[in-house]
Each structure stands twice: as structure tokens, then as C-alpha cells.
Design a protein around this motif. Sequence first.
Motif, mmCIF file in Angstrom:
data_model
loop_
_atom_site.group_PDB
_atom_site.id
_atom_site.type_symbol
_atom_site.label_atom_id
_atom_site.label_comp_id
_atom_site.label_asym_id
_atom_site.label_seq_id
_atom_site.Cartn_x
_atom_site.Cartn_y
_atom_site.Cartn_z
ATOM 1 N N SER A 239 105.865 161.814 72.441
ATOM 2 C CA SER A 239 105.147 162.145 73.666
ATOM 3 C C SER A 239 106.038 163.035 74.523
ATOM 4 O O SER A 239 107.159 162.666 74.859
ATOM 5 C CB SER A 239 104.799 160.870 74.437
ATOM 6 O OG SER A 239 104.448 161.175 75.766
ATOM 7 N N ARG B 91 105.765 163.763 77.560
ATOM 8 C CA ARG B 91 106.008 163.191 78.887
ATOM 9 C C ARG B 91 107.188 162.225 78.855
ATOM 10 O O ARG B 91 108.101 162.304 79.688
ATOM 11 C CB ARG B 91 104.749 162.474 79.389
ATOM 12 C CG ARG B 91 104.935 161.841 80.759
ATOM 13 C CD ARG B 91 103.625 161.395 81.367
ATOM 14 N NE ARG B 91 102.885 160.480 80.521
ATOM 15 C CZ ARG B 91 101.815 159.789 80.925
ATOM 16 N NH1 ARG B 91 101.373 159.934 82.161
ATOM 17 N NH2 ARG B 91 101.177 158.992 80.102
ATOM 18 N N HIS B 92 107.209 161.315 77.878
ATOM 19 C CA HIS B 92 108.302 160.361 77.773
ATOM 20 C C HIS B 92 109.612 161.049 77.367
ATOM 21 O O HIS B 92 110.696 160.709 77.850
ATOM 22 C CB HIS B 92 107.961 159.264 76.759
ATOM 23 C CG HIS B 92 106.856 158.360 77.217
ATOM 24 N ND1 HIS B 92 105.524 158.598 76.928
ATOM 25 C CD2 HIS B 92 106.876 157.221 77.956
ATOM 26 C CE1 HIS B 92 104.773 157.641 77.453
ATOM 27 N NE2 HIS B 92 105.566 156.798 78.088
ATOM 28 N N SER C 61 111.050 162.883 80.335
ATOM 29 C CA SER C 61 111.589 161.935 81.318
ATOM 30 C C SER C 61 112.945 161.388 80.888
ATOM 31 O O SER C 61 113.842 161.192 81.720
ATOM 32 C CB SER C 61 110.601 160.789 81.540
ATOM 33 O OG SER C 61 109.367 161.279 82.020
ATOM 34 N N SER C 62 113.110 161.153 79.589
ATOM 35 C CA SER C 62 114.403 160.673 79.086
ATOM 36 C C SER C 62 115.488 161.718 79.307
ATOM 37 O O SER C 62 116.613 161.396 79.725
ATOM 38 C CB SER C 62 114.291 160.346 77.591
ATOM 39 O OG SER C 62 113.342 159.327 77.370
ATOM 40 N N ALA D 66 110.537 165.308 87.137
ATOM 41 C CA ALA D 66 110.029 164.275 86.236
ATOM 42 C C ALA D 66 108.885 163.493 86.870
ATOM 43 O O ALA D 66 107.870 163.198 86.215
ATOM 44 C CB ALA D 66 111.168 163.336 85.836
ATOM 45 N N VAL D 67 109.017 163.151 88.136
ATOM 46 C CA VAL D 67 107.956 162.418 88.841
ATOM 47 C C VAL D 67 106.683 163.260 88.919
ATOM 48 O O VAL D 67 105.569 162.775 88.680
ATOM 49 C CB VAL D 67 108.430 162.011 90.251
ATOM 50 C CG1 VAL D 67 107.257 161.474 91.072
ATOM 51 C CG2 VAL D 67 109.527 160.962 90.160
ATOM 52 N N LEU E 62 105.711 165.629 86.911
ATOM 53 C CA LEU E 62 105.096 165.718 85.588
ATOM 54 C C LEU E 62 104.246 164.490 85.292
ATOM 55 O O LEU E 62 103.145 164.602 84.727
ATOM 56 C CB LEU E 62 106.172 165.897 84.517
ATOM 57 C CG LEU E 62 105.664 166.036 83.076
ATOM 58 C CD1 LEU E 62 104.819 167.294 82.931
ATOM 59 C CD2 LEU E 62 106.830 166.075 82.096
ATOM 60 N N TRP E 63 104.717 163.307 85.660
ATOM 61 C CA TRP E 63 103.939 162.083 85.449
ATOM 62 C C TRP E 63 102.654 162.093 86.273
ATOM 63 O O TRP E 63 101.611 161.607 85.819
ATOM 64 C CB TRP E 63 104.795 160.863 85.813
ATOM 65 C CG TRP E 63 105.657 160.417 84.678
ATOM 66 C CD1 TRP E 63 106.854 160.943 84.296
ATOM 67 C CD2 TRP E 63 105.373 159.368 83.747
ATOM 68 N NE1 TRP E 63 107.336 160.294 83.195
ATOM 69 C CE2 TRP E 63 106.460 159.315 82.834
ATOM 70 C CE3 TRP E 63 104.323 158.469 83.599
ATOM 71 C CZ2 TRP E 63 106.509 158.393 81.791
ATOM 72 C CZ3 TRP E 63 104.372 157.542 82.558
ATOM 73 C CH2 TRP E 63 105.463 157.519 81.668
ATOM 74 N N LEU E 64 102.713 162.638 87.474
ATOM 75 C CA LEU E 64 101.541 162.633 88.355
ATOM 76 C C LEU E 64 100.442 163.572 87.870
ATOM 77 O O LEU E 64 99.248 163.309 88.091
ATOM 78 C CB LEU E 64 101.962 163.013 89.780
ATOM 79 C CG LEU E 64 102.854 162.010 90.515
ATOM 80 C CD1 LEU E 64 103.280 162.571 91.869
ATOM 81 C CD2 LEU E 64 102.122 160.674 90.709
ATOM 82 N N TRP F 127 100.035 164.736 84.628
ATOM 83 C CA TRP F 127 99.983 164.774 83.162
ATOM 84 C C TRP F 127 98.555 164.772 82.624
ATOM 85 O O TRP F 127 97.665 164.107 83.149
ATOM 86 C CB TRP F 127 100.743 163.592 82.577
ATOM 87 C CG TRP F 127 100.782 163.613 81.075
ATOM 88 C CD1 TRP F 127 100.051 162.861 80.212
ATOM 89 C CD2 TRP F 127 101.577 164.471 80.270
ATOM 90 N NE1 TRP F 127 100.345 163.179 78.918
ATOM 91 C CE2 TRP F 127 101.288 164.180 78.915
ATOM 92 C CE3 TRP F 127 102.514 165.472 80.547
ATOM 93 C CZ2 TRP F 127 101.896 164.843 77.857
ATOM 94 C CZ3 TRP F 127 103.127 166.122 79.484
ATOM 95 C CH2 TRP F 127 102.812 165.802 78.170
ATOM 96 N N ASP G 150 100.160 167.243 74.894
ATOM 97 C CA ASP G 150 100.913 166.807 73.718
ATOM 98 C C ASP G 150 100.437 167.547 72.477
ATOM 99 O O ASP G 150 99.313 168.060 72.435
ATOM 100 C CB ASP G 150 100.764 165.293 73.497
ATOM 101 C CG ASP G 150 101.887 164.516 74.158
ATOM 102 O OD1 ASP G 150 103.028 165.012 74.167
ATOM 103 O OD2 ASP G 150 101.614 163.428 74.683
#
Length: 455
Positions: free
Chosen positions: A72, A74-75, A78-79, A177-178, A180-182, A184, A189
Amino acid sequence: MAENRRKWWLLGAMSGVLGLIVLDETIVAVSLPSITQELGLSVSAAHWVVNAYLLSFTCAVAIAGRLGDQFSRRHYFSSGAALFAAASLLAALASDGTTLIVARVLQGIAAAVIFPTSIALITKAFDPEKRGTAFGYQTTVGGIFMASGPLVGGLLTQTLSWRMIFWVGIPIVLGIAVLLWLIWSPNYDVQKHKTSSAQTPLEFAGPAFLIVGLFGLVTSVMQGPSWGWTSPMTLGLIVLGLATLALFLQRELTHPAPLLDISLLKIPEFAGGVFIFAIFQLEKIAVFVFAAQFFQDILGRTPILSGVAVSLAILPTLGTSILVGKLTDKFGSRFTLVRGVTCHGAALILLAFAAIQQSFLLALIPLILWGASMPSIAIPVRRVQMNAVPKDKHAQASGINLTIQMLGGSFGLAVCSALITETGSYPLLFFVVGCLTLLVIPIGQRSMAKREGRA
């Protein structure tokens, strides 16, 4: 959120990624004299503070790009962002050169995770006929960070502490990163299929050879002036580097499921672009590190004034990036590339003559010309490459491209460092790099030709 709005928010976030990467290239160079003095570093160790980031990025980015097609995004992103923040914190708190260099290695690895993913996400979100404009906006944001880096680095170093240059990246990467989560969307993917080669097990022996090979060659060039060019250690690392790189190529070309798809280099547009980006990165390092060093060591300017000079060189990209993106969409990649490279190489040769005169004001003219023409190289080449590569290999292609690009920067720093150590001549350094840049013109004309009018 409507998809049209979402993709522009995504572009904003991913443009911040490019800004963060180039910020870490430019912000450190002006601070090197202060870092060297406080931590008691040798000249070679000081250059490793810069090259540790470049080399670790180089070694990891193709591998990270390939892995970016497996998980993913997104994950995965973020890592990488979390690692970058942690490494920046370690660098800011470093009490010795070894800790600082290790932190820079970790920053390079984290950057290798997040940057190919950002390119793949932009490519996924925008249609081919709009990618030139999208990459133009991304390069503009990158230009803002790039232009700010030397000035901010000089201000922080002279007024507070060089440690502050590492603190500034932490809120930036966490904020991206924050965001991107908002915003997504699952569409961002890779759409995998059971028959896709992406489902085959990954192999890691080839990339291990790559890491050892690059480390051996770059270290031999970096340490050659102090160890001696004919010393057993220098010659041994050269042999080790060449041998393991040969093993890497053999492994990747013959393995049924290579981690790095070297066959992408058979695409003329992609291979030509890879070489151009390598030279582009080499001459960027020559300016960011050694122009700043020239202003301080030879002309006796302060870190702030040196940062102002390098920032002025980059500032024109804020106005030319979007324009170049639109011109590339309208007239084709070869049109903008040839003119950009001509201006770029000529500016470096003029900088060499300004260095002979040891004139600070005279040096600003070619630096500004150099910065203004920078987007004319990056935007058309990246656009042609992404349009030429299969959609399911965009992240891996970005990784391979960046591996060779950053290798150009890493070797460029090593070679320029050795040249200055051996000759002490900044004019010679700028002249050689300028001539090398002009050699890109015939390569660009050939590699862009097949996509002219379509890319």
C-alpha cells in the motif's frame, strides 16, 4: 472530495516531498564549515556529511522504488516519513561526526522510500497530457525549498546553530504524511493481478551487490587524495566495486524475477533520461557544495551571504518551472531540453571565468542563468520517461532513474572533492563540469526524438 480536487491536493503534498529532498541537498552545504569546526571533522569527514545522504539514497532508491509497487503506497510512504523524522532528530542531537553521518545515512534511506512513491502517485493521478504541467508545479515547489535551503541554512547556522537545519524537516515530513492520509483514494495504489510479475517473490542478492559496489567505488574516490591513489586500500575498493557491480548486472539480467528490472534501460527514452539526470545531479552538487565553499573559503564571505548567493541562483526556478512545464506540453520535450542544457552548461563555464576574477558580484550573473534553466532539464526528461514506461512499473522506473541520478551526484561530489584537494582550483572545477553538461545535448536529441510530439 471530488476526484479533480483530490488530485491537486495530492500534487501539493507530493510536491512537498520533492521540496524536502532538495532541501536536504542544499541546506547542509553552507553549514559545513561550522559543523566541521564544532565536531572537529577532517575535510574528508565533512564531505561525508553530504555524501552519506547522497550515497545511501543512491543505494536504496531503486530497491525502495521496487518495493513501492508491492505494498500500500499510503502505508509505505508513512513508514518512510516516520524514518525521515527520526533520522532528522538524531542528526540534530548528534554530538560527534560518526553519529551525524549515520543519521544522514538514515535520512537518505527514508528519502529513497518517499520520493519514488511521490512520483508514482502523481503519475497515477494525472493523465499523460497533463503530467508536464503537474511536474512543472511540483518542480516549482521544489524550487522554493531549493532556493530557501542555502539562505535558511546560512541564517540558522550564523544566528542560532547548525543543528537547527535538521529540526526544520521534521514538521514538514510529518505534515505531508498526515495530508496524504486525509486525501487518500484507493485508486492511487497499483491495481495488481494474479498474473502480474509483481506477485513473484523478490530477490535481494542483486541489490546487495549494488550496495557494496557503489560504496566501494565512491569511497575509493572520496578517500583517494588522503589514502593515496595507488594505496592498497584505494585500489582494493576500486576492484571490489567494479567486481560487485558486474555481479549485480549479471544477477539482475539473468534472474527470473529480479528486484530491479534492468530491462527498462532498453527503452531509449528512459535510458537517455537516466544519463541526463546523472549529469544534472553532478553539476547541481558542484554548485550547491563548491560554490558555497568558494564564497566562504576563497572570497571570505559569511555563511549568510554565501547562502544568499546560492539562493539567488535557484530563485528563478520559481518563475520558470510552470512555464517550462506548459511549453513542454505544447512544443515537446526535445525543444525545451536542448535550450535548457545549452544555457545550463554555458552558465557554468561563465562561472569559471568569474571565479578566476574572484568577483562575488560577477559570479551571481551565471548563477542566476544556471538556476533559470534548471527546470528545462528536469521537467521534459521526467515527462518523457514516465510516458515511455509501462504504468505498473512507474515506481520502479523512478527508483532506477533516481539510483543513477544520485550516483551521478555522489560521484560528482567525490570527484569534485578530489579535484579541489589535488589542484585547489575552483575555476577548473566549474569549467570541467560546464563542458560535461554540454555533452548532454546530443544524447538528449536522440533519446527525446522518438517521443517528440507525443511526450
